[in-house]
Design an enzyme around this catalytic site. Structure first.
Site, PDB file in Angstrom:
ATOM      1  N   HIS A   1       0.810  -1.221   0.000  1.00 37.55           N
ATOM      2  CA  HIS A   1       0.000   0.000   0.000  1.00 37.55           C
ATOM      3  C   HIS A   1       0.843   1.271   0.000  1.00 37.55           C
ATOM      4  O   HIS A   1       0.341   2.348  -0.278  1.00 37.55           O
ATOM      5  CB  HIS A   1      -0.987  -0.001   1.163  1.00 37.55           C
ATOM      6  CG  HIS A   1      -0.371   0.107   2.521  1.00 37.55           C
ATOM      7  ND1 HIS A   1      -0.134  -0.982   3.326  1.00 37.55           N
ATOM      8  CD2 HIS A   1       0.053   1.175   3.217  1.00 37.55           C
ATOM      9  CE1 HIS A   1       0.397  -0.589   4.458  1.00 37.55           C
ATOM     10  NE2 HIS A   1       0.521   0.724   4.424  1.00 37.55           N
TER      11      HIS A   1
ATOM     12  N   ASP B   1       0.418  -7.683   1.344  1.00 36.29           N
ATOM     13  CA  ASP B   1       0.789  -6.297   1.606  1.00 36.29           C
ATOM     14  C   ASP B   1       2.308  -6.132   1.638  1.00 36.29           C
ATOM     15  O   ASP B   1       2.868  -5.456   2.512  1.00 36.29           O
ATOM     16  CB  ASP B   1       0.188  -5.774   2.908  1.00 36.29           C
ATOM     17  CG  ASP B   1       0.233  -4.245   2.976  1.00 36.29           C
ATOM     18  OD1 ASP B   1       0.371  -3.613   1.913  1.00 36.29           O
ATOM     19  OD2 ASP B   1       0.147  -3.700   4.089  1.00 36.29           O
TER      20      ASP B   1
ATOM     21  N   SER C   1       4.663   2.780   7.738  1.00 30.03           N
ATOM     22  CA  SER C   1       4.394   1.590   6.932  1.00 30.03           C
ATOM     23  C   SER C   1       5.575   1.234   6.052  1.00 30.03           C
ATOM     24  O   SER C   1       6.141   2.089   5.372  1.00 30.03           O
ATOM     25  CB  SER C   1       3.169   1.799   6.042  1.00 30.03           C
ATOM     26  OG  SER C   1       2.000   1.675   6.786  1.00 30.03           O
TER      27      SER C   1
END
Length: 483
Positions: free
Chosen positions: A211, A244, A326
């Protein structure tokens, strides 16, 4: 659990309070206590909280094949460790899970009425006044008592000579920071955000979250900046929506890259120290610490755009992780990478007027053993490979197990004829309660556990049928790609 990934622009630096004036303070009004601070007029109200990177367990009674990440439930928030991340567990209500990407940062607007902001302002003003008086008095006394000798007290050692032993947070951070990067990704239309990544090999491959770079996959712009300020254009080598995980490669990569050492996430224990590196809210090269709070935490996450969900059996940590973290490394006390920061649990509303989730001590990382396998496949073929059982399971929030649905996706068979589940004797209506020694409480939990394995692995399935418990051996099949 469900989570959320996100990305944003780097926020402006907060303005600093003005330095105290050198002039003597005005005398207090009659009746006022000497040295008291003026009352605050428009205090800020307490911040509200928000969830991010949230993709919870599904609401539909018919779920997609666990070989591919089914779409997140309608109520699941978007991605928020995280570029952001999110997270959620079956039966987990309330706030969504989110982490990783930074978002636009705004100063909170003043609100009418008295509140906690007023108290903070009053304390700040009082501190400034007291500091000014104390400083002036101290200077006067020192001048009057000065007999020509120095009043300076020197430290035995300067900061530059302090020895930081291996294993200290400072030593680990100093070794790992040069191998982490702040990633900026933008689509062809200019939409995107900021995340983190780390050097995977000497060829210039950087591992991060899917993402984080999703906006730049199809013709977007992608760059990676090292702590020394050197910035490199990059391209996406491969990305895995379901896991992910993504791998990018630096263009014109330098020859002195130092890959971070990968640890063994299977050996991690609850209570082990953790160190997280990232760019929370665009603040690059930020280091935070904590411990492993839990292992094998089921997490489902989404980018909030209606795309398919990601699933993981995550490492949980209380190290502070925020949007922008992230894709960054979660390190152990020796500096080995044990996970990729991907999601956070947040309260239902974002605070400080930003609409963004913030750390409340619940962060989630993809175990590095799984991420390493995925990254190697992406580098080798450009496509992810998923393990599967060949059966559709319900994504309803339950605590009873993962139920094989009566009907498959798009009217297909719920159990693939000749597939792994069929060969193992599983049938529609069976409720899977264990995979090996892992308790399965929902469909998303089952998917996350399946994806910790590789195609061809043999697992033991415990299931209920007609009120009776059964076990069967199953050899996992494979699926290539995200489509």
């Amino acid at each position: 659990m469900s989570t959320e990934n996100e990305g944003t622009a780097v926020p402006p630096a907060p303005s600093a309070p003005p330095p105290p004036a050198d002039a003597p303070a005005a005398s207090a009004p009659q009746g006022a206590h000497p040295g008291s601070a003026p009352a605050a007029g428009d205090p800020y109200g307490p911040p509200a909280a928000q969830a991010h990177h949230d993709a919870g367990a599904g609401e539909s009674s018919s779920a997609p094949d666990p070989s591919w990440p089914p779409p997140p439930p309608p109520s699941t928030p978007a991605y928020g460790g995280d570029g952001g991340a999110g997270h959620g567990a079956a039966g987990h209500g309330g706030g969504g899970w989110g982490a990783g990407w930074g978002t636009t940062h705004q100063q909170p607007a003043p609100k009418n009425g008295r509140g906690r902001g007023g108290l903070v302002a009053a304390v700040l003003v009082a501190a400034l006044v007291a500091g000014g008086l104390g400083g002036g008095l101290g200077y006067t006394l020192a001048r009057e008592n000065d007999s020509g000798g120095s009043t300076t007290v020197s430290s035995a050692t300067s900061g530059g000579n302090v020895k930081r032993d291996p294993g200290t947070v400072a030593a680990v951070a100093a070794a790992a920071l040069p191998s982490t990067v702040t990633i900026e990704a933008a689509s062809s239309s200019g939409e995107g955000g900021t995340g983190t990544g780390f050097v995977f090999d000497k060829q210039g491959h950087i591992v991060t979250n899917n993402h984080v770079v999703a906006d730049a996959v199809d013709g977007g712009n992608l760059s990676a900046t090292f702590p020394n300020g050197k910035k490199y254009e990059a391209e996406v080598v491969g990305n895995a929506q379901g896991y992910d995980v993504a791998v990018i490669k630096l263009k014109n990569a330098p020859s002195d890259l130092k890959p971070l050492t990968l640890g063994n996430s299977d050996d991690v224990a609850v209570g082990d120290s953790t160190i997280a590196i990232g760019a929370p809210f665009g603040l690059s090269n930020t280091v935070t610490t904590g411990i492993i709070s839990a292992k094998n935490r089921p997490v489902a996450s989404s980018d909030g755009t209606g795309s398919k969900a990601s699933y993981m059996s995550a490492l949980q940590t209380d190290a502070s992780i925020n949007p922008g973290n992230s894709g960054g490394p979660l390190l152990d006390a020796q500096g080995n990478v044990i996970g990729i920061n991907s999601a956070i649990q947040s309260t239902s509303n974002g605070g400080f007027g930003t609409g963004q989730a913030g750390s409340i001590g619940l962060g989630f990382a993809i175990p590095i053993n799984q991420a390493e396998y995925v990254a190697q496949e992406l580098i080798r073929t450009g496509k992810p490979v998923y393990a599967k059982i060949g059966a559709s399971v319900s994504l309803e929030d339950t605590t009873n197990g993962a139920k094989i649905t009566e009907q498959g996706v798009g009217g297909t068979e719920p159990v693939d004829p000749g597939g792994p589940a069929d060969k193992a004797g599983l049938k529609p209506g069976d409720v899977i309660t264990k995979l090996d020694d892992r308790v399965i409480d929902s469909g998303p939990t089952l998917i996350g556990e399946i994806w910790t394995h590789k195609p061809g692995d043999e697992v033991t399935i415990t299931y209920e049928r007609g009120g009776k418990e059964h076990t069967t051996e199953l050899t996992l099949g494979s699926r290539v790609g995200d489509s």
